[in-house]
Scaffold this active site. Sequence first.
Site, PDB file in Angstrom:
ATOM      1  N   LYS A 296      24.734 -53.142 -15.283  1.00 39.32           N
ATOM      2  CA  LYS A 296      25.638 -54.070 -15.096  1.00 39.32           C
ATOM      3  C   LYS A 296      27.137 -53.421 -14.642  1.00 39.32           C
ATOM      4  CE  LYS A 296      23.276 -57.500 -16.190  1.00 39.32           C
ATOM      5  NZ  LYS A 296      22.780 -57.568 -14.791  1.00 39.32           N
ATOM      6  N   TYR A 384      19.753 -60.078 -16.847  1.00 39.85           N
ATOM      7  CA  TYR A 384      19.409 -58.888 -15.996  1.00 39.85           C
ATOM      8  C   TYR A 384      19.784 -59.568 -14.701  1.00 39.85           C
ATOM      9  CZ  TYR A 384      17.274 -54.937 -14.118  1.00 39.85           C
ATOM     10  OH  TYR A 384      16.979 -53.470 -13.619  1.00 39.85           O
TER      11      TYR A 384
HETATM   12  P1  FAD Z   1      34.866 -46.163  -9.571  1.00 39.12           P
HETATM   13  O1  FAD Z   1      33.417 -46.138  -8.718  1.00 39.12           O
HETATM   14  O2  FAD Z   1      34.917 -45.066 -10.636  1.00 39.12           O
HETATM   15  O3  FAD Z   1      35.947 -46.001  -8.590  1.00 39.12           O
HETATM   16  C1  FAD Z   1      37.396 -45.634  -8.837  1.00 39.12           C
HETATM   17  C2  FAD Z   1      37.956 -44.681  -7.721  1.00 39.12           C
HETATM   18  O4  FAD Z   1      39.293 -44.440  -8.150  1.00 39.12           O
HETATM   19  C3  FAD Z   1      37.282 -43.437  -7.532  1.00 39.12           C
HETATM   20  O5  FAD Z   1      37.172 -43.158  -6.222  1.00 39.12           O
HETATM   21  C4  FAD Z   1      38.464 -42.544  -7.931  1.00 39.12           C
HETATM   22  O6  FAD Z   1      38.313 -41.206  -7.268  1.00 39.12           O
HETATM   23  C5  FAD Z   1      39.559 -43.302  -7.618  1.00 39.12           C
HETATM   24  N1  FAD Z   1      40.650 -42.999  -8.748  1.00 39.12           N
HETATM   25  C6  FAD Z   1      40.630 -42.544  -9.825  1.00 39.12           C
HETATM   26  N2  FAD Z   1      41.894 -42.219 -10.420  1.00 39.12           N
HETATM   27  C7  FAD Z   1      42.630 -42.325  -9.061  1.00 39.12           C
HETATM   28  C8  FAD Z   1      44.015 -42.025  -9.161  1.00 39.12           C
HETATM   29  N3  FAD Z   1      44.845 -41.672 -10.083  1.00 39.12           N
HETATM   30  N4  FAD Z   1      44.606 -42.136  -7.880  1.00 39.12           N
HETATM   31  C9  FAD Z   1      43.701 -42.652  -6.837  1.00 39.12           C
HETATM   32  N5  FAD Z   1      42.476 -42.962  -6.818  1.00 39.12           N
HETATM   33  C10 FAD Z   1      41.934 -42.639  -8.166  1.00 39.12           C
HETATM   34  N6  FAD Z   1      26.358 -48.281 -13.225  1.00 39.12           N
HETATM   35  C11 FAD Z   1      25.095 -48.954 -12.993  1.00 39.12           C
HETATM   36  O7  FAD Z   1      25.053 -50.212 -13.039  1.00 39.12           O
HETATM   37  N7  FAD Z   1      23.882 -48.150 -13.118  1.00 39.12           N
HETATM   38  C12 FAD Z   1      24.156 -46.783 -13.017  1.00 39.12           C
HETATM   39  O8  FAD Z   1      23.089 -46.012 -12.901  1.00 39.12           O
HETATM   40  C13 FAD Z   1      25.346 -46.144 -13.175  1.00 39.12           C
HETATM   41  N8  FAD Z   1      25.488 -44.621 -13.169  1.00 39.12           N
HETATM   42  C14 FAD Z   1      26.821 -44.260 -13.490  1.00 39.12           C
HETATM   43  C15 FAD Z   1      26.868 -42.828 -13.469  1.00 39.12           C
HETATM   44  C16 FAD Z   1      28.237 -42.179 -13.615  1.00 39.12           C
HETATM   45  C17 FAD Z   1      28.301 -40.875 -13.740  1.00 39.12           C
HETATM   46  C18 FAD Z   1      29.404 -43.283 -13.640  1.00 39.12           C
HETATM   47  C19 FAD Z   1      30.769 -42.781 -14.014  1.00 39.12           C
HETATM   48  C20 FAD Z   1      29.331 -44.585 -13.602  1.00 39.12           C
HETATM   49  C21 FAD Z   1      27.796 -45.084 -13.324  1.00 39.12           C
HETATM   50  N9  FAD Z   1      27.521 -46.405 -13.261  1.00 39.12           N
HETATM   51  C22 FAD Z   1      26.307 -47.064 -13.247  1.00 39.12           C
HETATM   52  C23 FAD Z   1      28.772 -47.440 -13.139  1.00 39.12           C
HETATM   53  C24 FAD Z   1      29.089 -47.904 -11.954  1.00 39.12           C
HETATM   54  O9  FAD Z   1      28.770 -46.717 -10.971  1.00 39.12           O
HETATM   55  C25 FAD Z   1      30.646 -48.390 -12.048  1.00 39.12           C
HETATM   56  O10 FAD Z   1      30.517 -49.478 -12.785  1.00 39.12           O
HETATM   57  C26 FAD Z   1      31.258 -48.255 -10.456  1.00 39.12           C
HETATM   58  O11 FAD Z   1      31.274 -47.082  -9.762  1.00 39.12           O
HETATM   59  C27 FAD Z   1      32.505 -49.364 -10.780  1.00 39.12           C
HETATM   60  O12 FAD Z   1      33.134 -49.082  -9.517  1.00 39.12           O
HETATM   61  P2  FAD Z   1      34.851 -48.964  -9.599  1.00 39.12           P
HETATM   62  O13 FAD Z   1      35.381 -49.038  -8.124  1.00 39.12           O
HETATM   63  O14 FAD Z   1      35.395 -49.899 -10.595  1.00 39.12           O
HETATM   64  O15 FAD Z   1      35.131 -47.727 -10.210  1.00 39.12           O
HETATM   65  C1  DHB Z   2      19.668 -47.750 -11.941  1.00 40.03           C
HETATM   66  C2  DHB Z   2      20.452 -47.525 -12.790  1.00 40.03           C
HETATM   67  C3  DHB Z   2      20.514 -48.260 -14.093  1.00 40.03           C
HETATM   68  O1  DHB Z   2      21.176 -47.986 -15.022  1.00 40.03           O
HETATM   69  C4  DHB Z   2      19.319 -49.268 -14.232  1.00 40.03           C
HETATM   70  O2  DHB Z   2      19.588 -50.024 -15.178  1.00 40.03           O
HETATM   71  C5  DHB Z   2      18.580 -49.518 -13.270  1.00 40.03           C
HETATM   72  C6  DHB Z   2      18.591 -48.620 -12.045  1.00 40.03           C
HETATM   73  C7  DHB Z   2      19.649 -46.845 -10.674  1.00 40.03           C
HETATM   74  O3  DHB Z   2      20.368 -46.078 -10.709  1.00 40.03           O
HETATM   75  O4  DHB Z   2      18.670 -46.886 -10.014  1.00 40.03           O
END
Ligand code: FAD
Ligand code: DHB
Length: 389
Positions: A296, A384
């Site tokens: 999500k 989902y």
């Molecule tokens: P982010 O992708 O975190 O982007 C934030 C950006 O802001 C980054 O590029 C960062 O460098 C920048 N930033 C931070 N601080 C500063 C600052 N002070 N100044 C300027 N820039 C800054 N979701 C799923 O659904 N499935 C997954 O498998 C999954 N795996 C994940 C694994 C990890 C390790 C993490 C951390 C998250 C995961 N997530 C996953 C969650 C999903 O990736 C995030 O919900 C998504 O990246 C959110 O996007 P965003 O743009 O809000 O934040």
């Molecule tokens: C993936 C990550 C997830 O958290 C999930 O529920 C399904 C797929 C992925 O990274 O492929």
Amino acid sequence: MRTQVVIIGAGPSGLLLSQLLHLNGIDCVVLERKSADYVLSRIRAGVLEQGMVDMLERAGLGQRMHEIGLPHDGFRLAVGETALRIDLKRLTGRSVMVYGQTEVTRDLMQAHAARGAQVIYEAEAVTPLDFDGDQPRVTYVQDGVTREIACDFICGCDGYHGVARASVPKGAITDYEKVYPFGWLGILAHVPPVDHELIYANHPRGFALASMRSHSLSRYYIQVPLDTPLEAWPDAAIWDELKRRLGEEAAARMTTGPSIEKSIAPLRSFVAEPLRFGRLFLAGDAGHIVPPTGAKGLNLAASDIHYLSEGLIEVYREKSEAGIDAYSARALARIWKAERFSWWMTRLLHRFPEEGAFDARMQQAEMDYLAGSQAAQTSLAENYAGLPY
Ligand code: FAD
Ligand code: DHB
């Protein structure tokens, strides 16, 4: 410098917002702490809801996604002795798209480059200022020089550890948080997926997930204790664990190979309320985190950007603040439901160290209920596949 909207963070939230604002004639500047290559190197989410797919199409980003993304009509669940396929298409009429966050980000970066958009990478010490009044500004340091951008609004799209939420005075935002006592170890490998659909498994040794990025690139996860370092997990140990947890049938079909990425992510549920302070808005991981079970995180970031972009477009097009005034409540209504679903799916599929035989029976009973009830399956499937925006 002056612009209409400063966006902090060039992850999927920030770049999608910038793209939608641009398409509606609104000027913005994106400030990102890291380099573009670093942002692209982070392997994260893999499953897009139909609502996010539709949004990417509207943002002019549908072509590559439809060429190389993999539409999935269902997924598999295995808890103890019970295995079940959730037929998303039959139960909800909708499917999901397997298309990695890296690819979404790459498409967004290319669209920005093509129109010469202002995305400033490696911006240090980004600081949002004066957002409680009507003349907000953001300062940052580039090449050792401090620069300032005056703007109408600041959007904090800078993730959980970002500066935007941290800049709001203490007490103005309430945090709700739950930390889980384990993490997910993820690997990416150039091997064909074990199945054409995702498999989520709850085994006595812990959770496992078989996912993919393409027909030749697999993504797998296992539940791991947080006190074990990554070095304690050579590839062979991870493949062994995946084979045990995903069961004999999957093990017999699984192709193993060297990992090209390996990382451990902690699991957390977190919500900040409200998502607005004056002229500063929070969106995506800056405002909330879900445990990854249920995929999500990225999809919630997209729905936040849907509501926020609508509100900002209304400000400039109709001179009305009704949309931005409603942003926090509209986004949070959807966020809390996704928090509930991710928490529920995490509880169903993981082994909790503090829990005993009774809790394992509860998981089995929940699974058996699901297996025997179309109503329960429909509830799982509609969450989902994604609740409406
Ligand atoms: P982010 O992708 O975190 O982007 C934030 C950006 O802001 C980054 O590029 C960062 O460098 C920048 N930033 C931070 N601080 C500063 C600052 N002070 N100044 C300027 N820039 C800054 N979701 C799923 O659904 N499935 C997954 O498998 C999954 N795996 C994940 C694994 C990890 C390790 C993490 C951390 C998250 C995961 N997530 C996953 C969650 C999903 O990736 C995030 O919900 C998504 O990246 C959110 O996007 P965003 O743009 O809000 O934040
Ligand atoms: C993936 C990550 C997830 O958290 C999930 O529920 C399904 C797929 C992925 O990274 O492929």
